[in-house]
Design a protein around this motif. Structure first.
Motif, PDB file in Angstrom:
ATOM      1  N   ASP A 126      36.276  12.517 -17.281  1.00 45.06           N
ATOM      2  CA  ASP A 126      35.499  11.554 -16.509  1.00 45.06           C
ATOM      3  C   ASP A 126      35.313  11.902 -15.041  1.00 45.06           C
ATOM      4  OD1 ASP A 126      35.156   9.857 -18.748  1.00 45.06           O
ATOM      5  OD2 ASP A 126      37.218   9.166 -18.499  1.00 45.06           O
ATOM      6  N   ASP A 127      35.831  13.071 -14.616  1.00 51.07           N
ATOM      7  CA  ASP A 127      35.642  13.427 -13.212  1.00 51.07           C
ATOM      8  C   ASP A 127      35.512  14.942 -13.080  1.00 51.07           C
ATOM      9  OD1 ASP A 127      38.265  14.528 -13.259  1.00 51.07           O
ATOM     10  OD2 ASP A 127      39.136  12.664 -12.525  1.00 51.07           O
ATOM     11  N   ARG A 128      35.168  15.366 -11.889  1.00 48.06           N
ATOM     12  CA  ARG A 128      34.923  16.788 -11.617  1.00 48.06           C
ATOM     13  C   ARG A 128      36.174  17.631 -11.835  1.00 48.06           C
ATOM     14  NH1 ARG A 128      30.600  19.341  -9.402  1.00 48.06           N
ATOM     15  NH2 ARG A 128      30.961  21.225  -8.187  1.00 48.06           N
ATOM     16  N   ASP A 129      37.350  17.102 -11.480  1.00 45.81           N
ATOM     17  CA  ASP A 129      38.588  17.867 -11.662  1.00 45.81           C
ATOM     18  C   ASP A 129      38.864  18.133 -13.142  1.00 45.81           C
ATOM     19  OD1 ASP A 129      38.996  17.973  -8.926  1.00 45.81           O
ATOM     20  OD2 ASP A 129      40.358  16.244  -8.906  1.00 45.81           O
ATOM     21  N   GLY A 130      38.667  17.114 -13.974  1.00 44.50           N
ATOM     22  CA  GLY A 130      38.855  17.295 -15.415  1.00 44.50           C
ATOM     23  C   GLY A 130      37.881  18.296 -15.986  1.00 44.50           C
ATOM     24  N   ALA A 131      36.643  18.241 -15.527  1.00 47.16           N
ATOM     25  CA  ALA A 131      35.624  19.180 -15.992  1.00 47.16           C
ATOM     26  C   ALA A 131      35.934  20.599 -15.517  1.00 47.16           C
ATOM     27  CB  ALA A 131      34.249  18.743 -15.509  1.00 47.16           C
ATOM     28  N   ALA A 132      36.438  20.729 -14.298  1.00 51.68           N
ATOM     29  CA  ALA A 132      36.747  22.056 -13.743  1.00 51.68           C
ATOM     30  C   ALA A 132      37.794  22.781 -14.593  1.00 51.68           C
ATOM     31  CB  ALA A 132      37.222  21.928 -12.301  1.00 51.68           C
ATOM     32  N   ALA A 133      38.690  22.032 -15.201  1.00 56.88           N
ATOM     33  CA  ALA A 133      39.727  22.640 -16.041  1.00 56.88           C
ATOM     34  C   ALA A 133      39.147  23.246 -17.320  1.00 56.88           C
ATOM     35  CB  ALA A 133      40.782  21.595 -16.395  1.00 56.88           C
ATOM     36  N   LEU A 134      37.930  22.890 -17.657  1.00 53.66           N
ATOM     37  CA  LEU A 134      37.300  23.392 -18.882  1.00 53.66           C
ATOM     38  C   LEU A 134      36.446  24.637 -18.671  1.00 53.66           C
ATOM     39  CD1 LEU A 134      36.112  19.958 -20.306  1.00 53.66           C
ATOM     40  CD2 LEU A 134      38.166  21.237 -20.935  1.00 53.66           C
ATOM     41  N   VAL A 135      36.090  24.910 -17.434  1.00 52.98           N
ATOM     42  CA  VAL A 135      35.199  26.041 -17.154  1.00 52.98           C
ATOM     43  C   VAL A 135      35.842  27.345 -17.639  1.00 52.98           C
ATOM     44  CG1 VAL A 135      34.057  27.381 -15.333  1.00 52.98           C
ATOM     45  CG2 VAL A 135      34.071  24.881 -15.233  1.00 52.98           C
TER      46      VAL A 135
END
Length: 170
Positions: free
Chosen positions: A72-81
């Motif tokens: 739900d946030d940019r930090d969580g998404a960054a972990a998936l890159v």
């Protein structure tokens, strides 16, 4: 391994989109947006794998973006890159006549038209001109262009064999 137990690499998470947990995707499906129809996804990272269901997504500009449940946030998404996206082979449509999924070729025994065993298909990779089959026999690795009718004479998936017109010394 049977086709039913295999996975196919269909894409990769390559970046971030916005601040609400959306990610940018690279898709190798045809058409590209078809990646959203093949679920669940298996995301792979150096630390392990995660199964993800109910991914939503859409085209955005020249690429694709996706929203994964629980991110739900940019930090969580960054972990998936950087994570690769795999799906079960059986989710994909059957290939057309004389077309093959690379994963279905892996493990096939490769013999020449004269019956000389060259080894087994380790993997396949793309070049600008054509795909290349990597054949290994334990001692040696051969790179055979996957050009049907020229170098690849027949592929028998059910029999587990590929016949090639290839010099065993090359």
């Amino acid at each position: 391994m049977t086709a039913a137990g295999r996975r196919v690499l269909v894409g990769r998470i390559v970046g971030l989109h916005g601040v609400q947990g959306w990610v940018k995707l690279e898709s190798w499906t045809e058409p590209r947006a078809q990646i959203f129809k093949y679920q669940p996804w298996q995301l792979t990272a150096p630390g392990g794998e995660t199964e993800v269901k109910a991914v939503i997504g859409r085209p955005q500009g020249k690429g694709l973006i996706a929203k994964l449940p629980g991110v739900d946030d940019r930090d969580g998404a960054a972990a998936l890159v950087g994570q690769d996206i795999y799906v079960a082979r059986e989710l994909l449509p059957p290939p057309g006549k004389d077309e093959y999924y690379w994963v279905d070729l892996e493990g096939l025994e490769v013999v020449t038209t004269e019956g000389v065993a060259l080894g087994r298909v380790s993997h396949v990779f793309a070049t600008g001109a054509n795909d290349v089959v990597v054949v290994r026999d334990g001692e040696r690795e051969r790179l055979v262009p996957f050009v049907q009718g020229v170098y690849v004479r027949s592929v028998d998936l059910s029999g587990g064999r590929m016949v090639v017109d290839w010099d065993p010394e090359f």
